[in-house]
Write an enzyme that holds these catalytic residues in place. Structure first.
Site, PDB file in Angstrom:
ATOM      1  CG  ASP A 432      -1.789   1.181   1.344  1.00 49.94           C
ATOM      2  OD1 ASP A 432      -2.290   1.624   0.298  1.00 49.94           O
ATOM      3  OD2 ASP A 432      -1.976   1.686   2.453  1.00 49.94           O
ATOM      4  CG  PHE A 795     -15.748  10.221   1.037  1.00 49.01           C
ATOM      5  CD1 PHE A 795     -15.300  10.865  -0.102  1.00 49.01           C
ATOM      6  CD2 PHE A 795     -15.199   8.978   1.351  1.00 49.01           C
ATOM      7  CE1 PHE A 795     -14.331  10.294  -0.916  1.00 49.01           C
ATOM      8  CE2 PHE A 795     -14.238   8.403   0.552  1.00 49.01           C
ATOM      9  CZ  PHE A 795     -13.813   9.059  -0.591  1.00 49.01           C
ATOM     10  CB  THR A 932      -1.872   3.657  -4.170  1.00 47.58           C
ATOM     11  OG1 THR A 932      -2.350   4.799  -3.476  1.00 47.58           O
ATOM     12  CG2 THR A 932      -1.568   4.048  -5.594  1.00 47.58           C
ATOM     13  N   GLY A 933      -4.914   3.872  -3.909  1.00 44.74           N
ATOM     14  CA  GLY A 933      -6.152   4.501  -4.351  1.00 44.74           C
ATOM     15  C   GLY A 933      -5.938   5.892  -4.911  1.00 44.74           C
ATOM     16  NE  ARG A1020      -7.844   8.556  -8.664  1.00 47.82           N
ATOM     17  CZ  ARG A1020      -8.042   9.505  -7.751  1.00 47.82           C
ATOM     18  NH1 ARG A1020      -8.354   9.163  -6.510  1.00 47.82           N
ATOM     19  NH2 ARG A1020      -7.930  10.774  -8.053  1.00 47.82           N
ATOM     20  CG  ASP A1051      -3.802  -1.675   3.059  1.00 53.76           C
ATOM     21  OD1 ASP A1051      -4.145  -1.402   1.895  1.00 53.76           O
ATOM     22  OD2 ASP A1051      -3.293  -0.847   3.836  1.00 53.76           O
TER      23      ASP A1051
END
Length: 1347
Positions: A432, A795, A932-933, A1020, A1051
């Site tokens: 991550d 959110f 990762t986002g 993403r 994770d």
């Protein structure tokens, strides 16, 4: 808090964190519960219906008082066994192993036939191994049971039939009204019904649940009627869905009793889940809905698959080979025996007549006798030795001081010891980014406002083009609106309470005696410098003597304010009480519904820390004898009382009359406000405490007659003081946010002068306090802006944005939206098209710098549209089906035609030594994939700065790929780049949308190409996609060993999917660390874990496995050769004692010791030379060449030992001191003696790391054989073979000692010679694929590519 008209402290027992509360007498019981805790029998308690997958639960529990309430419905069970199931279940698990099952069969056979050796030779080692393993597993299960019992026996306060009761946590049933106080854990899933917060809020943290450590807000259901506590059990019925694993969804409703019959919808914001902890809310009451093993936490804590090390594959292969060899040997010897019986024995007339018939029974007797004789080819003690080696090795990792984080007192944690050696086999590491490669500490850096880019300079903005510094006094309308949006578009909570409450506490402060008389210290000219554009960054005016220092609370009593602490005061003495801690005022919000008598020890003189943002403030600064105070009117923008630690201020005041600190209530360790000090009158304050001098005197000190620029200097001094006080004020407010990004943005606004001071009844307050004085308007009174927050559109991972709807003081309604630019830009009006283009360009620039970006927008909502929104939202919330979808559709309608304001850029700092760690791992041959986002540009910059992607590597991007054809084109081009660019490093960057196409439609093609890249960066991604990527790589034919490392709950799936899961105990909670196989505090520790511990454990296990097979082949090889000289009579050359103790005593201790201490290289060399890691990957030292080499040496040693002894006894067996021939029993004893010496010296020869303790274990093993044999041969048992006094005769014979020395030299000279030649000539180890074959393999890969 007194619910029932008496002192609640006397009867209230808190729901505390595990192991922190005082254990009750009934909590000490440690008997096993025989029934499973996974209970679904809710029908015994509340009326629960499961029709249509919906549950009906009576609030307050069953109303029939005659029926006894069931127990154990909230019991948690993590144990594997019970008293009844332990023995059969454990035996079943152990006998699934090949070796254990094999020896069980051999033991049964030896009991059924006329065994050539005693059945005890198989039974005793089997019982020993089974007992040791069972004891280990049983002990671990007892520890789990004790942990469960601590949780299940914890006291919980419930309200049943209107009365307070304290019960065990395991006895909570659905429908019970559970009381949870501040800083306490929630015992089961609860529907929130009452809160002490005046606005019906409840603040919680869910670090134990989902790994997120940020503060979250829950609400009492809207329009829930207020009833007396004694009548709450008559409130109505809760109907909700059956329990699911989804932590973020809950659908239900409350059917109120009475004539109204109203129905109130329930959602996630109304539910407290087990594992969460109440924070900043004094007390809440909830109705239990999901209990025990069906709570959402337990459903998500289901046992995952057991992970096995890849070395076990090789061990099983070796066992199969040995088993096949055993069958072949037994079959060969059987046929040779039949041949002798048919053709040789009839010719030996002295043996008598041969039998005429041969039955099946005789066949079984002969064949199985050989099988029993050679069953020691299978090393029975191998598994138990491996388990001991792994457990002790895990202790070494936990004891490693280099893996210990001193700041957090966190050592390395090993949750799965059977994967120790797998740390040395990693080929691909999945990592991550946020919180793992970075610190998850956000700092506001840049922003884009109305198409212009600005840099954040602590208290100013710097225009990137003109380099002009702007403070809040010079902001234009666009800039003010932008930061106004940031200061109100969030869900940040002020942990210290509202500003008014803090001010109220400061007004009640008692006068404090001055510490000195005479005129105060004045500024000198040198202390005041000319202000430049970077003065706010590089110079700070020394005005510390004008700042108040508040008296800190001390556990031993002082004239102090009541403060909160993260350190247990009882554990720190006065002399060493220097722990740096954040302290905040204690602010208790109470609803009028909670009528309660005064608490014990309520000091009238103690008050919360005062924080005042008003201009006119009276300083209390009296004389030593407590003289009168003088009001003064010095302009003060921010006044407060604060200290950063208890060491800052000397607390020498002693309590009067020997008063000790008052014990407030049973509190968990480290919980704030666990102890309140008794009221102490002010005596003599410490002499080194500085208090603010009076304003009038300070003004006189500024106005020095010789200084001509008095107004400028005054304003600079005031500006510097304001900046310092704003910084300290932010620290005192203690913002709590749902994400670190939000907190960074709110703190940036506060530093600029827009200080968010909290919300009161959904009224957001923002105090405008310019940190820099305006020369044109000096000493202007700060103003306060208020907004009524109407709605928060939360959110979600699907929406990637959040919005708030507020009403300003003029009655206008606005919607402010903040989120990912890819989701906010499409919502903007067409009139913002040009601004969107400019802002998007700026966001790309920010991303290239590695900054995290958010877009900000807003618009005015007409009244008619707002009313329509309310109707649609009410309909969506009242729906029990598809509530989430309907709500999001309603949100999407209101979040449209927005006016773009700009964008923010926040920096996430890299972890310590992350670049060195990643570069070293890549040098060790480990390919690193970052999942990762974040967006591609941000992640790419971080990857370059941390060394994940080499600077000279070719970067190939796969972005916005829509179908399989496009994906194959990209992969085809990338594959050609890799093949024809031999030696050139290549990095792949792919976004979540394209990866979704690759996983769904071209998974194998993507996998085969991606693994060839030096580095892969996936952006993403959702948590599910992370685990799917790991699963895809695991499915490769190359059998890659994977490891995943992360720090957050998102994770967990990736960590559990990989062969080795590694967790970082970071800012996002401990969920990842608990679910991981290994856990530590910092990412840089991964380098040592893999390169040092991984290397050591791989080498040690390889040596252990190969040596076990070697020593058993030597042992049984002599038995095999002996059969050729006994007409294959299945006679044993060894006494049964030797067969029993060979693997248990004679050869077990040295190999176990070296298996936990072997070090082929020093730790420093392994850290400096990562390439050494490649020597053990893919279990190279367990490949067939190494195994066959050990087998070859074993055969050689058995031949030398047997025939040297055979020759000695054949040519001249008069070797005893008294001149007599030796008996046959001496032959077997002599061979056994030699075997023990040779195999132990062979291990010594193969070891690299020699220590005195290791040499001692070898000597003690040889002496162990000699001592046990001496004791055994002096006792005339006549049990198996007769070796009475045989060994004593051998010990007294000099030729025997010379023969043993000669045999050992003959056995070990080849071993020593080969080892020295390999070192001298630098001969490489075995190569499975020679050069020609390697070229052919590469050619096949080239031709198999899809061009």
């Amino acid at each position: 808090m007194n619910f029932f008209g008496h002192d609640h402290l006397s009867g209230f027992r808190r729901i505390d964190r595990i192991g922190s509360y005082p254990t009750a007498a009934w909590a000490d019981q440690e008997s096993f519960h025989l029934k499973d805790a996974f209970l679904w029998n809710w029908h015994k308690g509340s009326r629960v219906s499961t029709g249509n997958d919906w549950l009906q639960i009576q609030i307050g529990g069953p109303q029939d008082v005659k029926k006894k309430r069931p127990k154990g419905q909230n019991r948690i069970k993590s144990t594997k066994y019970t008293l009844i199931t332990f023995l059969p279940q454990n035996l079943l698990e152990q006998f699934r192993r090949i070796a254990n099952f094999y020896f069980l069969v051999m033991t049964i056979i030896s009991l059924l036939i006329d065994s050539p050796v005693s059945p005890m030779t198989s039974l005793l080692p089997l019982v020993f191994v089974i007992a040791v393993t069972a004891a280990k597993q049983g002990y671990e299960d007892v520890l789990r049971y004790r942990t469960d019992n601590v949780v299940n026996s914890s006291p919980v306060t419930v309200i049943r039939d209107g009365k307070e009761a304290i019960i065990k946590s395991e006895d909570v049933i659905p429908g019970d009204l559970v009381v949870v106080e501040r800083d306490c854990d929630v015992p089961c899933d609860l529907v929130l019904l009452r809160s002490t917060d005046p606005h019906g809020k409840c603040f919680i943290t869910t670090a134990n649940l989902d790994g997120e450590s940020n503060l979250k807000t829950l609400m009492v259901p809207r329009d829930l009627p207020t009833v007396d506590l004694q009548e709450m059990h008559k409130l109505g019925m809760i109907e909700c869905e059956s329990p699911t694993t989804d932590l973020y969804s809950f659908n239900g409703k409350i059917e109120l009793k009475g004539g109204e019959g109203r129905i109130l919808p329930l959602s996630t914001e109304n539910v407290l889940l087990r594992g969460s902890r109440v924070k900043n809310t004094e007390c809440v009451i909830g109705c239990a809905v999901y209990t025990g093993m069906i709570s959402k936490l337990q459903l998500n804590s289901r046992l995952t698959r057991n992970k096995n090390a890849s070395s076990e594959i090789y061990i099983n292969r070796f066992l199969i080979v040995i088993l096949v060899a055993l069958i072949a040997i037994v079959t060969l010897l059987y046929f040779l025996k039949r041949y002798n019986e048919l053709f040789v024995i009839p010719k030996l007339t002295y043996l008598g007549d041969a039998t005429d018939s041969y039955s099946v029974k005789q066949f079984l007797q002969d064949y199985l006798s050989f099988l029993i004789l050679f069953n020691y080819l299978i090393p029975i003690s191998l598994y138990v030795t491996i388990e001991l080696q792994r457990v002790i090795g895990s202790w070494f990792m936990e004891w490693d001081i280099e893996l210990y984080e001193k700041e957090t007192d966190q050592p390395c944690v090993v949750n799965t010891s059977n994967l120790n050696e797998e740390l040395g086999q990693i080929n691909i590491l999945f990592s991550d980014k946020t919180g793992t490669l970075t610190k998850n500490e956000m700092n506001f850096q840049q922003c884009s406002i109305a198409g212009n880019k600005f840099l954040f300079r602590t208290t100013r903005l710097e225009d990137e083009e003109t380099k002009v510094l702007l403070d809040i006094n010079n902001f234009n309308a666009n800039q003010r609106v932008f930061f106004q949006a940031l200061s109100i578009c969030h869900t940040v909570q002020v942990a210290s309470g509202s500003l008014e409450e803090a001010d109220a506490g400061s007004t009640k402060r008692e006068p404090v005696a001055a510490i000195k008389t005479g005129p105060p210290e004045m500024y000198s000219i040198s202390d005041i410098t000319e202000e430049s554009h970077n003065a706010s960054q590089q110079s700070e005016l020394n005005v510390s003597h004008t700042i108040d220092n508040s008296v800190s609370a001390h556990p031993n009593g002082s004239n102090s304010t009541a403060t909160s602490s993260d350190v247990n005061p009882l554990l720190v003495s006065d002399d060493s009480y220097g722990v740096e801690r954040r302290k905040r005022p204690v602010v208790v919000k109470r609803s009028p519904n909670f009528a309660r008598s005064n608490r014990m020890h309520n000091p009238p003189n103690a008050s919360a820390t005062g924080i005042d943002l008003n201009v006119n403030q009276t300083d209390l600064n009296g004389a030593l004898n407590g003289g009168e105070t003088t009001p003064n009117f010095r302009p003060i923008s921010l006044q407060f009382r604060r200290s950063t630690s208890e060491k800052d201020l000397q607390q020498s005041w002693e309590p009067q009359n020997g008063q000790a600190p008052g014990h407030r209530r049973a509190h968990s360790y480290g919980a704030p406000n666990a102890y309140l000090t008794s009221p102490i009158a002010a005596s003599s304050p410490p002499t080194n405490v500085l208090f603010r001098s009076t304003s009038t005197t300070s003004r006189e000190s500024y106005a020095a007659p010789t200084f001509t620029r008095q107004p400028t200097i005054l304003m600079r001094a005031e500006s510097q003081r304001r900046k310092n006080e704003i910084r300290d004020f932010i620290f005192t407010l203690d913002y709590q946010a749902s994400s670190p990004d939000e907190k960074a943005l709110v703190e940036a606004c506060a530093n600029l002068g827009m200080v968010y001071t909290g919300d009161d009844d959904e009224t957001l307050r923002v105090r405008i306090v310019p940190p820099h004085m305006d020369y044109k308007r000096p000493f202007a009174k700060p103003k306060e802006e208020t907004f009524q927050r109407l709605h928060v559109l939360e959110f979600t991972s699907d929406r990637k944005r959040m919005s708030v709807i507020v009403k300003d003081t003029e009655g206008r309604r606005w919607i402010y939206t903040k989120g990912a630019e890819s989701y906010v830009f499409p919502l903007c009006a067409n009139s913002s098209a040009d601004l969107v283009s400019k802002t998007d360009s700026h966001i790309s620039d920010f991303a290239r710098l590695g900054l995290r970006t958010l877009a900000i927008a807003r618009r005015l909502i007409p009244e008619e549209e707002y009313q329509d929104f309310l109707v649609e939202l009410a309909q969506a919330n009242s729906s029990l089906e598809n509530r989430k979808q309907l709500s999001e559709e309603c949100y999407a309608k209101i979040e449209s035609n927005l006016d773009l304001l700009g964008a923010t850029a926040v920096e996430d700092a890299l972890q310590d030594d992350v670049a060195d760690t990643l570069v070293s791992l890549q040098a060790a041959g480990i390919k690193i994939w970052v999942l990762t986002g974040d967006k591609v540009e941000t992640a790419l910059n971080i990857a370059l700065s941390c060394g994940h992607i080499p600077p000279d590597a070719k970067k190939y991007f796969i972005i916005d790929c829509k179908n399989r054809e496009e994906m194959l084109l990209h992969l085809n081009a990338l594959d050609r780049e890799i093949i024809f660019g031999i030696g050139q490093e290549c990095a792949l960057l792919i976004d979540g949308k394209s990866l979704g196409v690759a996983l769904a439609e071209a998974s194998s093609e993507f996998r085969d190409v991606a693994v060839k890249c030096t580095a892969v960066l996936c952006c993403r991604l959702s948590p599910l996609q992370k685990s799917e990527v790991v699963s895809l790589i695991k499915s490769s034919n190359e059998n890659y060993n994977t490891a995943s490392i992360g720090d957050g709950a998102n994770d967990v799936s990736m960590i559990q999917e990989a062969h080795v899961g590694i967790g970082i105990m970071g800012r996002e909670g401990r969920q990842a660390a608990r679910c991981a196989d290994f856990a530590f505090a910092k990412f840089c520790m991964l380098k040592r874990l893999l390169l040092v511990h991984g290397h050591y454990h791989s080498v040690r296990l390889s040596l252990l496995v190969l040596y076990f097979f070697y020593k058993n082949i030597v042992f049984m090889g002599i038995m095999f050769l002996f059969q050729f000289h006994t007409l294959f009579s299945s006679s044993s050359v060894y006494d049964s004692l030797f067969l029993t103790l060979y693997n248990v005593i004679y050869t077990s201790l040295p190999i176990l010791f070296i298996a936990i201490s072997e070090k082929p290289y020093t730790e420093d060399k392994l850290m400096r030379t990562p390439q050494l890691y490649k020597k053990n990957t893919d279990n190279k030292q367990l490949h067939w060449p190494y195994f066959l080499m050990w087998v070859l040496f074993a055969v050689y040693h058995s031949v030398i030992i047997f025939y040297f002894g055979f020759c000695l006894f054949s040519f001249n067996n008069v070797i005893l001191n008294y001149g007599q021939t030796v008996a046959f029993s001496c032959f077997g004893t002599l061979l056994m003696w030699t075997v023990v010496v040779v195999v132990n010296l062979k291990l010594w020869l193969e070891s690299m790391y020699l220590s005195y303790w290791y040499i001692f274990t070898i000597i003690i093993s040889i002496l162990g054989f000699m001592i046990t044999t001496v004791i055994y041969n002096v006792i005339n048992l006549d049990y198996d073979t007769d070796i009475y006094w045989a060994y004593n005769n051998l010990l007294a014979s000099l030729p025997v000692w010379l023969w043993i020395l000669l045999t050992c030299v003959a056995c070990l000279v080849p071993d020593y010679t080969i080892r020295m030649l390999r070192r001298a000539l630098n001969i490489k180890s075995f190569s499975i694929f020679p050069g020609k074959q390697r070229k052919l393999k590469m050619r096949e890969k080239f031709e198999s590519t899809y061009l």
